[in-house]
Motif scaffolding. Structure first.
Motif, PDB file in Angstrom:
ATOM      1  N   PHE A 306      -5.124  -6.600 -10.692  1.00  0.00           N
ATOM      2  CA  PHE A 306      -5.101  -5.630 -11.787  1.00  0.00           C
ATOM      3  C   PHE A 306      -4.708  -4.223 -11.346  1.00  0.00           C
ATOM      4  O   PHE A 306      -4.251  -3.414 -12.152  1.00  0.00           O
ATOM      5  N   LYS A 307      -4.871  -3.923 -10.058  1.00  0.00           N
ATOM      6  CA  LYS A 307      -4.482  -2.617  -9.532  1.00  0.00           C
ATOM      7  C   LYS A 307      -3.666  -2.807  -8.246  1.00  0.00           C
ATOM      8  O   LYS A 307      -4.104  -2.425  -7.162  1.00  0.00           O
ATOM      9  N   PRO A 308      -2.498  -3.399  -8.363  1.00  0.00           N
ATOM     10  CA  PRO A 308      -1.732  -3.724  -7.147  1.00  0.00           C
ATOM     11  C   PRO A 308      -1.234  -2.501  -6.407  1.00  0.00           C
ATOM     12  O   PRO A 308      -0.683  -1.582  -7.008  1.00  0.00           O
ATOM     13  N   SER A 309      -1.444  -2.495  -5.117  1.00  0.00           N
ATOM     14  CA  SER A 309      -0.899  -1.439  -4.259  1.00  0.00           C
ATOM     15  C   SER A 309      -0.809  -1.972  -2.844  1.00  0.00           C
ATOM     16  O   SER A 309      -1.457  -2.964  -2.491  1.00  0.00           O
ATOM     17  N   ARG A 310       0.005  -1.311  -2.042  1.00  0.00           N
ATOM     18  CA  ARG A 310       0.163  -1.742  -0.656  1.00  0.00           C
ATOM     19  C   ARG A 310      -1.148  -1.613   0.111  1.00  0.00           C
ATOM     20  O   ARG A 310      -1.476  -2.450   0.948  1.00  0.00           O
ATOM     21  N   GLN A 311      -1.897  -0.549  -0.175  1.00  0.00           N
ATOM     22  CA  GLN A 311      -3.177  -0.367   0.499  1.00  0.00           C
ATOM     23  C   GLN A 311      -4.124  -1.518   0.212  1.00  0.00           C
ATOM     24  O   GLN A 311      -4.737  -2.089   1.121  1.00  0.00           O
ATOM     25  N   ARG A 312      -4.246  -1.841  -1.071  1.00  0.00           N
ATOM     26  CA  ARG A 312      -5.159  -2.919  -1.456  1.00  0.00           C
ATOM     27  C   ARG A 312      -4.697  -4.257  -0.870  1.00  0.00           C
ATOM     28  O   ARG A 312      -5.517  -5.101  -0.497  1.00  0.00           O
ATOM     29  N   ASN A 483      -5.286   5.103  -5.222  1.00  0.00           N
ATOM     30  CA  ASN A 483      -3.855   5.022  -5.446  1.00  0.00           C
ATOM     31  C   ASN A 483      -3.436   3.647  -5.956  1.00  0.00           C
ATOM     32  O   ASN A 483      -3.853   2.630  -5.427  1.00  0.00           O
ATOM     33  N   ASN A 484      -2.611   3.617  -7.025  1.00  0.00           N
ATOM     34  CA  ASN A 484      -2.070   2.371  -7.568  1.00  0.00           C
ATOM     35  C   ASN A 484      -0.549   2.447  -7.524  1.00  0.00           C
ATOM     36  O   ASN A 484       0.101   2.674  -8.524  1.00  0.00           O
ATOM     37  N   ASP A 485       0.049   2.258  -6.352  1.00  0.00           N
ATOM     38  CA  ASP A 485       1.450   2.617  -6.195  1.00  0.00           C
ATOM     39  C   ASP A 485       2.432   1.663  -6.870  1.00  0.00           C
ATOM     40  O   ASP A 485       3.604   1.964  -6.969  1.00  0.00           O
ATOM     41  N   LEU A 486       1.989   0.490  -7.331  1.00  0.00           N
ATOM     42  CA  LEU A 486       2.925  -0.434  -7.964  1.00  0.00           C
ATOM     43  C   LEU A 486       2.884  -0.390  -9.494  1.00  0.00           C
ATOM     44  O   LEU A 486       3.604  -1.130 -10.141  1.00  0.00           O
ATOM     45  N   ILE A 487       2.040   0.467 -10.054  1.00  0.00           N
ATOM     46  CA  ILE A 487       1.956   0.510 -11.516  1.00  0.00           C
ATOM     47  C   ILE A 487       2.187   1.922 -12.052  1.00  0.00           C
ATOM     48  O   ILE A 487       1.764   2.256 -13.139  1.00  0.00           O
ATOM     49  N   ILE A 488       2.903   2.731 -11.269  1.00  0.00           N
ATOM     50  CA  ILE A 488       3.229   4.070 -11.727  1.00  0.00           C
ATOM     51  C   ILE A 488       4.675   4.113 -12.183  1.00  0.00           C
ATOM     52  O   ILE A 488       5.463   3.222 -11.877  1.00  0.00           O
ATOM     53  N   THR A 489       5.052   5.137 -12.911  1.00  0.00           N
ATOM     54  CA  THR A 489       6.404   5.246 -13.449  1.00  0.00           C
ATOM     55  C   THR A 489       7.373   5.650 -12.342  1.00  0.00           C
ATOM     56  O   THR A 489       6.972   6.108 -11.272  1.00  0.00           O
ATOM     57  N   GLU A 490       8.682   5.515 -12.621  1.00  0.00           N
ATOM     58  CA  GLU A 490       9.692   5.847 -11.616  1.00  0.00           C
ATOM     59  C   GLU A 490       9.647   7.324 -11.248  1.00  0.00           C
ATOM     60  O   GLU A 490       9.835   7.695 -10.095  1.00  0.00           O
ATOM     61  N   LYS A 491       9.415   8.192 -12.231  1.00  0.00           N
ATOM     62  CA  LYS A 491       9.352   9.622 -11.931  1.00  0.00           C
ATOM     63  C   LYS A 491       8.173   9.922 -11.014  1.00  0.00           C
ATOM     64  O   LYS A 491       8.275  10.707 -10.080  1.00  0.00           O
ATOM     65  N   GLU A 492       7.028   9.291 -11.313  1.00  0.00           N
ATOM     66  CA  GLU A 492       5.862   9.484 -10.451  1.00  0.00           C
ATOM     67  C   GLU A 492       6.110   8.887  -9.071  1.00  0.00           C
ATOM     68  O   GLU A 492       5.661   9.422  -8.062  1.00  0.00           O
ATOM     69  N   LEU A 493       6.851   7.779  -9.044  1.00  0.00           N
ATOM     70  CA  LEU A 493       7.154   7.129  -7.779  1.00  0.00           C
ATOM     71  C   LEU A 493       7.913   8.054  -6.845  1.00  0.00           C
ATOM     72  O   LEU A 493       7.620   8.154  -5.658  1.00  0.00           O
TER      73      LEU A 493
END
Length: 514
Positions: A306-312, A483-493
């Motif tokens: 539900f909160k995918p990120s590289r850290q997790r 941090n939820n780096d896979l569910i942010i917008t392109e601008k935020e990315l």
């Protein structure tokens, strides 16, 4: 090598007059068998006595030992070392490229510090005492399956949630699935990493619009898995169901029982009291261990979904492997290395926690090292690894004004921060003292005749308690990441590339020393 070189492929996993499965019979998946077959041809070209049927069994001359140990080193150089370099490049450099393109200029000092951290992390990962002692001391080829798995990690970490590189992302996830299948078909213990891989890839598909591009990704990943398994298992599939069943029985030997020798997990720790092997059927114990393993994996896996990120993802790999080691069925003491390898990837972020975990993992295999005559290498690698980690990272943290120890200030009032740190230090040094006492007792004091496994069992229970502590800590860190780096917008990315490996949680948030 003797069996795979001399017998036809359908007899590799069968008990025959030429293949005594009770004497170190093949009990790994097909890719290991193919590797043994190739090594057999190489060995035969060097010295036919290395693989002569019946006569090469138990061969331990110096020439044969040198050949075997050199092959481990060669595969380290071909697979494991490059996979580590690729992942660290991804973690330290690639994900910062966008920052530099956006005129976020970094000073030469920062660049030098980053390169220094990169080289130091590389050194510590390759110095991992658990892997070094098992592969090069006890002798195994774990670095092949772990290297293949790290290549899978690399391609999963390379994924970026930008619409402009769909084809590249598709290839990355396809290779992620491909290398995972290779690792799993080399050693079945890579199932320990299966849940994080599955939930991470599923999360990517769900976040990519499951009814369009996400469904396409899911189809590509599934097709890659089926194709890879089909190729590797084709010789047995072609022979029929009975041949496949025979391989599966060898790979998952339910009849062997809960664990091999003495293992620092739940079942071995409870067995002296509950007599599990005597009072419960193996089939029932297998079902119970399966349910408990899944339950303890759920918090980390669902959080990753539900909160995918590289850290997790990286933390979930450690949690899943450690959970399987502690609660699953048919565990070997050597299986702890499957959790130490992803843990070493995080040494730059949690140096004290990782070094402590590696030290306990190495200590948990002390009875095996004593049996193999590896006491001096055990002591040397353990002390060297932890001493260098402490000296380098402690000085680094002091220079930056950060804490070396885990930050617990947000779990208690700020005024107790120094007290919390003292408690953590006390636990650490008490842990070291206990290890020292048990090591001396194991080497210098003969156990009572009615309790011949006393020191071995105490080491297992002592290590098990530590592993439960580490499992709780890694879960808390993952569940409190911000941090939820896979569910942010392109601008935020584009603005947040530097946060991809920030690892800020209530346990590890940067806190200035008061």
């Amino acid at each position: 090598m003797e069996i795979t070189f001399n017998l036809r492929i359908n007899d590799w996993y069968r008990n025959t007059s030429d293949n005594d499965l009770n004497y170190w019979g093949l009990d790994y998946p097909p890719l290991t068998a193919y590797h043994s077959f190739l090594m057999g041809y190489l060995a035969d070209s060097i010295d036919p006595s290395f693989v002569k049927l019946h006569e090469s069994r138990g061969l331990e001359n110096e020439k044969h030992k040198l050949f075997m140990r050199l092959t481990v080193l060669v595969f380290d150089l071909l697979i494991f070392f490059p996979s580590v370099v690729l992942i660290l490049n991804q973690m330290f450099f690639k994900l910062n490229a966008t920052n530099e393109q956006n005129n976020d200029k970094r000073s030469k000092k920062d660049n030098l510090a980053q390169k220094k951290d990169y080289l130091t992390s590389l050194f510590f990962i390759l110095l991992n005492p658990t892997l070094v002692l098992i592969d090069h001391g006890h002798f195994q080829y774990n670095s092949i399956s772990l290297g293949l798995m790290q290549l899978s990690f690399y391609f999963s970490l390379s994924y970026k949630s930008t619409k402009s590189i769909k084809k590249l992302n598709t290839m990355r996830l396809m290779f992620c699935a491909f290398f995972f299948c290779l690792a799993l078909n080399y050693k079945q213990m890579e199932l320990y990493h299966a849940l994080p891989i599955f939930f991470f890839l599923l999360a990517i598909c769900l976040k990519s619009n499951i009814f369009s591009y996400g469904l396409f990704l899911l189809t590509i990943i599934g097709s890659t898995v089926i194709f890879t398994f089909g190729i590797l298992w084709y010789p047995y599939l072609n022979e029929g169901f009975d041949s496949v069943t025979q391989v599966l029985i060898r790979i998952f030997p339910i009849n062997r029982g809960l664990f091999e020798d003495k293992v620092a997990n739940l079942w071995c720790s409870l067995s002296p009291i509950l007599k599990l092997k005597q009072n419960f059927a193996s089939e029932n114990l297998a079902k119970i261990s399966f349910v408990i393993t899944i339950i303890f994996n759920l918090p980390s896996s669902l959080n990753l979904l539900f909160k995918p990120s590289r850290q997790r993802f990286l933390l979930a790999l450690i949690i899943s492997a450690l959970t399987f080691y502690l609660f699953s069925f048919q565990v070997h003491e050597k299986s702890i290395i499957i959790s130490t390898v992803p843990a070493c990837l995080l040494v730059n972020f949690y140096p004290q926690l990782v070094s402590w975990f590696i030290l306990i993992a190495n200590f948990s295999m002390l009875p095996l090292f004593i049996k193999d005559g590896l006491i001096l290498p055990f002591i040397t690698t353990s002390v060297l690894f932890n001493l260098i980690v402490y000296v380098y990272y402690h000085s680094k943290k002091l220079e930056s004004g950060d804490r070396f120890w885990l930050c617990l200030t947000q779990l208690a009032p700020q005024k107790f921060s120094k007290f919390n740190e003292k408690i953590f230090k006390l636990l650490y040094f008490m842990s070291l003292s206990g290890m020292l006492v048990l090591t001396v007792c194991s080497l210098a004091i003969r156990p009572p005749q009615n309790l011949p496994d006393l020191w071995t069992l105490l080491i297992c229970v002592y290590s098990f308690v530590h592993f439960i502590f580490f499992l709780c800590l890694f879960n808390l860190i993952q569940l409190t990441l911000k941090n939820n780096d896979l569910i942010i917008t392109e601008k935020e990315l584009e603005k947040s590339q530097r946060l991809f490996f920030n690892f800020e949680s209530i346990l590890t948030e940067k806190t200035k020393i008061l």
